[in-house]
Design an enzyme around this catalytic site. Structure first.
Site, short mmCIF file in Angstrom:
data_model
loop_
_atom_site.label_atom_id
_atom_site.label_comp_id
_atom_site.label_asym_id
_atom_site.label_seq_id
_atom_site.Cartn_x
_atom_site.Cartn_y
_atom_site.Cartn_z
N GLU A 155 -7.57 -0.05 13.95
CA GLU A 155 -8.50 -0.80 13.10
C GLU A 155 -8.53 -2.29 13.44
OE1 GLU A 155 -7.31 -0.95 8.99
OE2 GLU A 155 -5.19 -0.81 9.51
N ARG A 209 -3.37 -2.90 11.77
CA ARG A 209 -4.06 -4.18 11.65
C ARG A 209 -3.83 -5.05 12.87
NH1 ARG A 209 -5.95 -5.83 6.95
NH2 ARG A 209 -5.71 -7.99 7.65
N ILE A 217 3.63 1.72 7.36
CA ILE A 217 3.13 2.87 8.10
C ILE A 217 2.76 2.48 9.52
CG2 ILE A 217 0.66 2.62 7.56
CD1 ILE A 217 0.64 5.63 6.91
N ASP A 218 2.48 1.17 9.75
CA ASP A 218 2.10 0.69 11.07
C ASP A 218 3.28 0.56 12.02
OD1 ASP A 218 -0.48 0.54 10.19
OD2 ASP A 218 -0.49 -1.63 9.90
N MET A 240 -6.28 9.37 4.36
CA MET A 240 -5.63 10.67 4.48
C MET A 240 -4.22 10.50 5.04
SD MET A 240 -8.77 12.89 6.07
CE MET A 240 -7.68 14.27 6.39
N LEU A 241 -4.03 9.52 5.93
CA LEU A 241 -2.73 9.30 6.53
C LEU A 241 -1.75 8.73 5.52
CD1 LEU A 241 -3.62 7.76 10.03
CD2 LEU A 241 -3.70 10.13 9.28
N GLY A 264 0.82 -1.21 0.00
CA GLY A 264 0.00 0.00 0.00
C GLY A 264 0.85 1.26 0.00
#
Length: 526
Positions: A397, A343, A297-298, A450-451, A178
């Site tokens: 999430e 996640r 990003i996580d 948006m992030l 992603g």
């Protein structure tokens, strides 16, 4: 036998065991624990064994157990090199900061007074805290006594000797998975550093691994002029996608394209694919260097201080949290609810909550919680409405998925498609306050995309620059099947298998999580 295969401990820790720490594992519903078990020998002597998911089982009764551990560690963290399977002679590097142009053909003798190169024997410590007790916050011990054992990993940076002729090198760059803030910064810096070595043939592979087998996706020629300003916008200049062709087909394409280096930007799944490509290249004895740059990003890659895009995501999340706070504070019995990315790891949610200072409840996948009952989230919301008049919740999430019906669907990368915990929690809050006859005004904000799409902030831009440079240095040094990252503030190279063994999780016993709880003031929701 002194060293055995790792053991996963899934049961309760008995009174005869000394507890270290437990951390959730995304692929199962139980906790995996670092535990210590004592067993009796026939001679009535105690044999102390460590049970762990990421290190070998050791017999601590052996006086030499530390050396055995370090030998195993050094073996696992040794870096794969092209000379392991191909006979190659090194040549003097063309990389120099003392010259405006590359050192052609090794000309321009080294200035020994300039200490700009990294020695192959340079190392950085993987762990820097010596815990005095297994009960210390965030303790990560090897044995029950928390003995100090040095664990050294390879330092990243340019070497004096390289294993490629820069003018004949063709290098490729591919971005998978992603979107993530900073992708363009890394692409740009890889290109600029390759040119600093004297590489003139640089190409981008479009839309992830798909670009290796989709005929209409042609290579994108890259140079300084093409990438000069791509860091000024978010997204990926090369495009992204999930999934791809078989490893064999990808390596066939690498051979057909005559690539000598491939830089792979992606997360755990992408790194697993990069390692498989590396192994297939070794099997075919190809002089191809495969180097990963961790992108998630996580912030959930093992052993890394942080990954690029994370700081930007935390910063971008502040706008959503602040909007939710204003909505909640302005409304009668207002409740702001923000769902953030994560996640299986709650780093973004934890750091965003801690940074905001306005969040009352922070919910992450690593810490189970109950919604109903005297110790549940809903009862605490009642308390907040009674005492403050409003409340603000930040949830990852992947948190609370046990309350939702599983779809069993997966995305192209094989990840389970998550149900919307934010929408579920919004409805639960409304229903609960309706049942108890108390007015509530719930505002739900989901800023996920948006992030992902924003431009990297200053902190991430610096990290991307360093990672891009070190990826190129690693490839020219002849390493393959490695990734580069920051461990304890030092830039290092790590073998890919060691960083993809599992996902990195927030440790509920860590000082950072404790700081978050101190900030929110939330109780234990059990």
């Amino acid at each position: 036998m002194a060293i055995a295969s790792p053991v996963d401990y899934a049961g309760p820790i008995t009174s005869g065991q000394r507890r270290l720490s437990c951390f959730p594992v995304h692929s199962c519903n139980h906790l995996r624990c670092n535990a210590y078990e004592k067993k009796s020998r026939t001679s009535d002597q105690l044999v102390i064994r460590a049970i762990s998911v990421d290190r070998p089982q050791l017999d601590f009764s052996i006086p030499d157990w530390k050396n055995l551990f370090q030998e195993d560690f050094d073996r696992r963290f040794s870096l794969p090199h092209l000379t392991d399977v191909i006979h190659l002679e090194p040549r003097p590097t063309t990389f120099s900061l003392k010259s405006r142009t590359p050192l052609e053909n090794g000309s321009g003798p080294f200035d020994e007074s300039w200490n700009g190169y990294v020695n192959d024997d340079d190392r950085a410590l993987l762990k820097v805290i010596k815990f005095a007790s297994p009960t210390s916050a965030g303790a990560d011990c090897i044995d029950p006594d928390c003995s100090w054992v040095e664990q050294w990993v390879h330092r990243a940076g340019p070497r004096k000797q390289i294993y490629f002729e820069p003018q004949s090198v063709k290098a490729g760059i591919v971005t998978c998975g992603g979107l993530c803030p900073g992708l363009n910064d890394v692409i740009r810096q890889i290109v600029l550093t390759l040119e600093k070595y004297g590489v003139k043939n640089i190409v981008g592979i479009q839309h992830g691994f798909r670009g290796f087998f989709e005929d209409h996706l042609s290579e994108v020629p890259l140079n300084r002029h093409v990438v000069q300003n791509i860091n000024l916008s978010g997204g990926s200049f090369l495009g992204v996608s999930r999934g791809g062709a078989s490893v064999s087909d990808i390596v066939d394409s690498i051979q057909a394209r005559r690539l000598d280096m491939l830089f792979v930007l992606g997360g755990n799944g992408t790194h697993a694919g990069a390692n498989a490509i590396h192994e297939e290249c070794r099997k075919r004895k190809l002089k191809v260097s495969i180097v990963g740059v961790p992108k998630t990003i996580d912030n959930d890659i093992l052993l890394m201080d942080k990954t690029f895009g994370f700081d930007t995501a935390v910063e971008a999340a502040q706008r959503a949290i602040n909007s939710a706070y204003i909505e909640a504070h302005s409304a009668f019995h207002g409740i702001g609810l923000v769902k953030l990315m994560g996640r299986s790891s709650g780093f973004i949610t934890m750091h965003a909550s801690l940074s905001s200072g306005q969040v009352d409840i922070c919910l992450i996948p690593e810490v189970p919680f109950t919604l109903d009952g005297p110790n549940g989230v809903l009862r605490h919301l009642e308390h907040l409405i009674d005492t403050k008049g409003f409340a603000l919740i930040c949830i990852a999430e992947g948190a609370g998925q046990e309350y939702l019906q599983k779809s069993n669907a997966t995305d192209a990368s094989g990840n389970m498609v998550l149900s919307d915990i934010g929408a579920h929690l919004q409805q639960k809050i409304k229903s609960h306050f309706n049942e108890i006859g108390v007015h509530s005004d719930v505002k739900y904000i989901d800023p996920t995309y948006m992030l992902r799409a924003v431009r990297a902030n200053a902190s991430d831009a610096i990290l991307c620059t360093v990672l891009g440079q070190n990826a190129v240095h690693g490839a020219f040094a002849g390493f393959s099947g490695i990734t580069t990252g920051v461990c304890n503030t030092h830039n290092v190279y790590l073998p890919i298998p060691e960083v993809i063994k599992s996902t990195r999780f927030v440790d509920p016993n860590s000082r950072m999580w404790h700081r978050c709880l101190t900030s929110t003031g939330q109780p234990d929701f059990h």
